[in-house]
Design a protein around this motif. Structure first.
Motif, short mmCIF file in Angstrom:
data_model
loop_
_atom_site.label_atom_id
_atom_site.label_comp_id
_atom_site.label_asym_id
_atom_site.label_seq_id
_atom_site.Cartn_x
_atom_site.Cartn_y
_atom_site.Cartn_z
N ALA A 97 -34.77 1.69 -0.21
CA ALA A 97 -34.44 0.17 0.22
C ALA A 97 -33.68 0.57 1.75
N LEU A 98 -32.64 1.40 2.06
CA LEU A 98 -31.90 1.79 2.96
C LEU A 98 -32.82 2.15 4.27
N VAL A 100 -36.19 1.79 4.41
CA VAL A 100 -37.21 0.74 4.81
C VAL A 100 -36.41 -0.40 5.77
N LEU A 101 -35.21 -0.93 5.18
CA LEU A 101 -34.34 -1.77 6.09
C LEU A 101 -33.84 -1.18 7.37
N ARG A 102 -33.51 -0.03 7.45
CA ARG A 102 -33.13 0.79 8.71
C ARG A 102 -34.27 1.03 9.56
N SER A 103 -35.35 1.23 9.05
CA SER A 103 -36.55 1.61 10.10
C SER A 103 -37.05 0.24 10.54
N ASP A 104 -37.14 -0.82 9.92
CA ASP A 104 -37.46 -2.40 10.35
C ASP A 104 -36.65 -2.69 11.14
N ALA A 105 -35.39 -2.41 10.99
CA ALA A 105 -34.31 -3.10 11.91
C ALA A 105 -34.67 -2.56 13.47
N ILE A 115 -26.84 -1.39 12.58
CA ILE A 115 -27.57 -1.18 11.16
C ILE A 115 -26.52 -0.72 10.01
N PHE A 119 -24.88 -2.38 6.73
CA PHE A 119 -24.93 -1.79 5.29
C PHE A 119 -23.51 -1.83 4.94
N ARG A 122 -22.34 -5.18 4.00
CA ARG A 122 -22.72 -5.54 2.67
C ARG A 122 -22.19 -5.13 1.29
#
Length: 308
Positions: A97-98, A100-105, A115, A119, A122
């Motif tokens: 999840a980290l 995927v979210l990092r790459s998208d951001a 980013i 994290f 959160r």
């Protein structure tokens, strides 16, 4: 001490940062993290040292191995293997999840610093976590198996190849991430974690403005040796030093950091004979939380004794 900066990477570094976080409140503690280990895998941007620190400070780290998440599941890796995908670098379902979210951001134009801060927020982490740079830096090793990127050497080949040289591609032109120089210059103490000096700390020192800030800061700079009894607690430090023709002792660690540090914290049973360097001693093996806090207190005490 009100403001403390720690230069860190890997599991050993994360342990010390955890100890410091129990002494130094909230954002008065800034961790500047090695990103020379970062790489793209299966199209995803992976930041192993940042993630290890995030997991450690949030209480999510796998307690036994020190990296990855506690209670991880591996359905993604099982499906990947079925399809013949590369499985040498493990990506747990929660860990994924980290990435995927990092790459998208990153693809949307956010910086690694932004980013990482998101994290940390959160997960309720008070310590300020800064990547050493938002620019790409890659640790590369010349070995008897050819030139290898860090993760190929460290994870895929499990540090087996003999290393003859190390360099940090992109470091000479990299700019420190926002807040890095300011934190170093405003610090009351700078601590170099007992991370691998050659693989986890040198990438930070290879960024010219970071090294320059360490030279300019009025704060004492204290390193914690990664050696206990002439051996590395974890990882390939001692093996690497031998391959590079460096004696595996605290004198060599002190000389490696010459011009950067003012003091060196070593294990109670060890010695260091480098002239002009302040030496502190305590049991530096960090197994329990109490151990981590003890080493953190000893490092800060050594730095306090060096303040004008």
């Amino acid at each position: 001490m009100s403001k403390v900066v720690v230069l860190t990477g890997g599991v050993g570094g994360a342990k010390l940062v955890l100890g410091l976080s129990h002494i130094v409140a909230g954002a008065d503690l800034t961790a500047i993290v090695n990103t020379g280990d970062d790489f793209r895998h299966l199209g995803l941007h992976v930041s192993p040292d940042i993630d290890t620190l995030l997991y450690t400070l949030s209480g999510k780290a796998n307690a036994q191995q020190g990296w990855g998440r506690e209670g991880e599941s591996w359905a993604f890796m099982e499906a990947l293997r079925e399809l013949g995908g590369e499985d040498w670098f493990l990506l747990g379902d929660g860990d994924l999840a980290l990435h995927v979210l990092r790459s998208d951001a990153l693809a949307r134009g956010e910086t690694l610093s932004q980013i990482t801060a998101g994290f940390a927020a959160r997960w309720g982490i008070g310590t300020r976590i800064l990547p050493m740079s938002d620019d790409p830096v890659a640790t590369m090793l010349d070995t008897d198996e050819g030139r290898l990127a860090f993760q190929r050497y460290f994870v895929e080949r499990r540090c087996a190849p003999a290393v003859s040289a190390i360099d940090f591609a992109g470091a000479s032109s990299a700019v420190p991430a926002g807040g890095v120089e300011e934190a170093i210059l405003a610090a009351d103490a700078v601590i170099v974690a007992p991370s691998n000096p050659f693989l986890s700390v040198d990438p930070l020192l290879a960024v010219p403005a970071i090294r320059a800030a360490l030279a300019r800061t009025a704060a004492p700079v204290v390193a914690v040796s990664p050696l206990v009894g002439g051996q590395a607690v974890k990882g390939p430090t001692a093996k690497l030093m031998g391959e590079l023709g460096i004696a595996v002792d605290n004198d060599a660690i002190a000389r490696h950091y010459a011009g950067v540090i003012d003091g060196l914290l070593i294990d109670s049973g060890d010695d260091c004979g480098v002239a002009g360097l302040a030496i502190g001693r305590c049991p530096t093996l960090m197994s329990s939380l109490d151990d981590k806090v003890r080493v953190a207190r000893a490092a800060l005490a050594l730095a306090e004794g060096l303040r004008p």
